[in-house]
Design an enzyme around this catalytic site. Structure first.
Site, PDB file in Angstrom:
ATOM      1  N   HIS A   1       0.833  -1.222   0.000  1.00 49.61           N
ATOM      2  CA  HIS A   1       0.000   0.000   0.000  1.00 49.61           C
ATOM      3  C   HIS A   1       0.857   1.256   0.000  1.00 49.61           C
ATOM      4  O   HIS A   1       0.430   2.308   0.462  1.00 49.61           O
ATOM      5  CB  HIS A   1      -0.947   0.034   1.204  1.00 49.61           C
ATOM      6  CG  HIS A   1      -1.704  -1.238   1.426  1.00 49.61           C
ATOM      7  ND1 HIS A   1      -2.961  -1.459   0.914  1.00 49.61           N
ATOM      8  CD2 HIS A   1      -1.362  -2.387   2.073  1.00 49.61           C
ATOM      9  CE1 HIS A   1      -3.368  -2.683   1.254  1.00 49.61           C
ATOM     10  NE2 HIS A   1      -2.405  -3.268   1.949  1.00 49.61           N
TER      11      HIS A   1
ATOM     12  N   SER B   1      16.418  21.750 -15.281  1.00 50.54           N
ATOM     13  CA  SER B   1      15.257  22.599 -15.537  1.00 50.54           C
ATOM     14  C   SER B   1      15.749  23.909 -16.131  1.00 50.54           C
ATOM     15  O   SER B   1      16.789  24.425 -15.723  1.00 50.54           O
ATOM     16  CB  SER B   1      14.532  22.864 -14.217  1.00 50.54           C
ATOM     17  OG  SER B   1      13.796  24.064 -14.292  1.00 50.54           O
TER      18      SER B   1
ATOM     19  N   LYS C   1      17.562  21.731 -10.184  1.00 41.72           N
ATOM     20  CA  LYS C   1      16.860  20.507 -10.535  1.00 41.72           C
ATOM     21  C   LYS C   1      17.696  19.487 -11.304  1.00 41.72           C
ATOM     22  O   LYS C   1      18.504  19.832 -12.164  1.00 41.72           O
ATOM     23  CB  LYS C   1      15.621  20.833 -11.385  1.00 41.72           C
ATOM     24  CG  LYS C   1      14.534  21.573 -10.667  1.00 41.72           C
ATOM     25  CD  LYS C   1      13.756  20.722  -9.662  1.00 41.72           C
ATOM     26  CE  LYS C   1      12.998  19.599 -10.266  1.00 41.72           C
ATOM     27  NZ  LYS C   1      11.665  19.803 -10.654  1.00 41.72           N
TER      28      LYS C   1
ATOM     29  N   GLU D   1      10.696   8.887 -16.790  1.00 37.72           N
ATOM     30  CA  GLU D   1       9.369   9.415 -17.123  1.00 37.72           C
ATOM     31  C   GLU D   1       8.980   9.046 -18.555  1.00 37.72           C
ATOM     32  O   GLU D   1       7.819   8.727 -18.837  1.00 37.72           O
ATOM     33  CB  GLU D   1       9.358  10.929 -16.943  1.00 37.72           C
ATOM     34  CG  GLU D   1       9.502  11.318 -15.477  1.00 37.72           C
ATOM     35  CD  GLU D   1       9.783  12.802 -15.308  1.00 37.72           C
ATOM     36  OE1 GLU D   1       8.932  13.492 -14.780  1.00 37.72           O
ATOM     37  OE2 GLU D   1      10.869  13.267 -15.728  1.00 37.72           O
TER      38      GLU D   1
END
Ligand code: ARG
Length: 467
Positions: free
Chosen positions: A156, A277, A283, A290
């Site tokens: 979970h 970024s 970043k 992704e």
């Protein structure tokens, strides 16, 4: 010359003509088309339709077409070719004259495309099996390097129990090995040859189908000409197997994205596969992961497109079947481009073992082991569970862990607690009690690693045997 113009009085609408062509995408089948045409030409010679000289002329022509295509891809820029079959006929005629028109004797494009696609899928499977073996072996290497270091396992997405990092990595290997097995299974079933099936009813000349199948490395000829020319199950099976593989990669990517976030801090993203970024200077983003997660959606889309194209099609060949090619190519391209990148990422990622190990020790990761301690001392499981639940409640009030509770207080919960309870709460003890095949006890994980290496080795042997 078209392959079918005799009965037509009017030319095709030019827009329709362009629109219905498949050469833009089926050109990638050229080498399979040439191989299958070579087998057909030999069968024609054996059937007495071509003389020995004619056969040589045709085979040399086919070979030249292959050489030219390899030497210069622009050779394929033929705006008139309807499809790869038409292209080969046109080129052959320009090389060997009218003899080139003899090659199509007794055959149909319906059996040709079915054959070319089987050859394509077979080669794609071999390539993907190789890539899967590479990925699995890097995962196994990383598992071996992680030795007995632990991390939390989640259910979970809540902290559940500690496991070895190696155990977690080998879980991913299991998924990819099943993918490899599914592909091998698909390969077995697809390896039969439609050549000699004709348009729908079987060849009109006495062609030796066993010979043609053999010379293309098939296990034998297909059993039924209607089925052979209308069947695309092999493409559906293949792309569905790829969907599962893409899903596994997507789940892998999602875990890695989570674990590389600052909140988990388990992984250091490899710079070679990350980007920054344009706005936020600090970043480092997990772009490879992704995109892997994103592309799995496209592969599922390809599988759906394929299935819907075939749904409700009457037997045998229908031009709709031309629509099965692009999703098939797209799915296999996506996977074979992606897998080596995933392998590269997996090789380069940094495991923050300290942090993982720390996380494996906190947050009541030893609670089930604590209940097991009581069970070993004769306390019924349900009651042991309840007692430890109470102990957890006490810890939550004081912001501490089970091992911080004094023995006296524990004994007020159950007289079964003894001094050795504290030993059973240590990470090493918690890991060690999961001592069943498939469990995370270090001794079991070491066995699993050996077994995994063996499976990878036999996968490699299989790939090698097909090369
Ligand atoms: N380009 C066609 C395809 O991919 C080849 C078969 C054409 N057959 C036909 N009867 N028109 O399906």
């Amino acid at each position: 010359m078209k392959m079918w113009s005799g009965r037509f009085r009017q030319p095709l609408d030019p827009d329709f003509e362009r629109w219905q062509r498949s050469f833009g995408f089926d050109r990638r089948l050229l080498h399979y088309e040439l191989a299958a045409s070579g087998a057909h030409a030999r069968a024609l010679k054996n059937a007495g339709v071509l003389s020995a000289d004619e056969l040589i002329g045709i085979l040399q022509g086919l070979e030249q077409i292959g050489e030219r295509a390899t030497a210069s891809p622009s050779f394929l820029d033929d705006p008139e070719a309807e499809d790869v079959h038409h292209f080969v006929e046109k080129q052959l005629v320009s090389l060997v004259g009218e003899l080139g028109y003899k090659l199509h004797s007794g055959r149909s494009r319906n059996e040709q495309i079915a054959t070319d696609l089987r050859l394509y899928v077979r080669a794609a499977i071999d390539q993907l099996q190789h890539e899967l073996a590479e990925l699995c072996s890097v995962l196994a290497d990383r598992a071996e390097q992680a030795a007995d270091a632990a991390m939390p396992a989640y259910t979970h997405l809540q902290k559940a129990e500690p496991v070895l990092i190696a155990h977690w990595l080998l879980a991913h290997v299991e998924m990819y090995l099943r993918d490899a097995e599914r592909l091998a299974d698909c390969r077995k079933r697809l390896n039969v040859c439609p050549l000699g099936s004709g348009a729908v009813a079987g060849a009109t000349l006495p062609l030796d189908r066993g010979f043609m199948a053999d010379s293309l490395g098939f296990d034998g000829p297909t059993a039924n000409s209607i089925d052979a020319t209308s069947d695309r199950d092999f493409a559906l099976e293949f792309v569905n197997a790829l969907s599962l593989l893409a899903l596994h990669l997507s789940r892998w990517a999602e875990e890695m994205i989570l674990f590389s976030s600052q909140e988990y801090g388990f992984l250091g993203l490899p710079e070679a596969y990350s980007t920054g970024s344009s706005a936020m200077p600090q970043k480092k983003n997990p772009d490879l992961l992704e995109l892997v997660r994103g592309k799995s959606g496209r592969v599922l889309g390809n599988a759906t497109a394929l299935m819907v194209s075939v749904k409700g099609l009457p037997l045998a060949y229908n031009k709709d079947l031309q629509e099965t090619q692009e999703p098939l190519f797209a799915a296999s391209d996506t996977l074979w481009q992606m897998l080596p990148l995933v392998t590269g990422w997996m090789k380069a990622v940094e495991f923050h073992e300290e942090q993982m190990q720390q996380a494996a020790k906190s947050g009541f990761m030893n609670a089930w082991a604590a209940a097991t301690y009581l069970v070993q001392r004769g306390v019924p499981s349900r009651l042991a569970h309840e007692r430890i639940g109470k102990a957890v409640q006490m810890c939550l009030e004081r912001s501490c862990e089970l091992q911080d509770l004094p023995l006296g207080e524990l004994q007020s919960l159950s007289p079964a607690f003894g001094q050795d309870f504290y030993e059973s709460l240590k990470l090493a003890s918690v890991l060690a009690i999961h001592d069943v095949p498939g469990g995370t006890a270090p001794v079991r994980v070491r066995q699993a690693l050996v077994a995994t290496r063996e499976t990878i080795a036999s996968l490699r042997e299989e790939v090698h045997a097909h090369a």
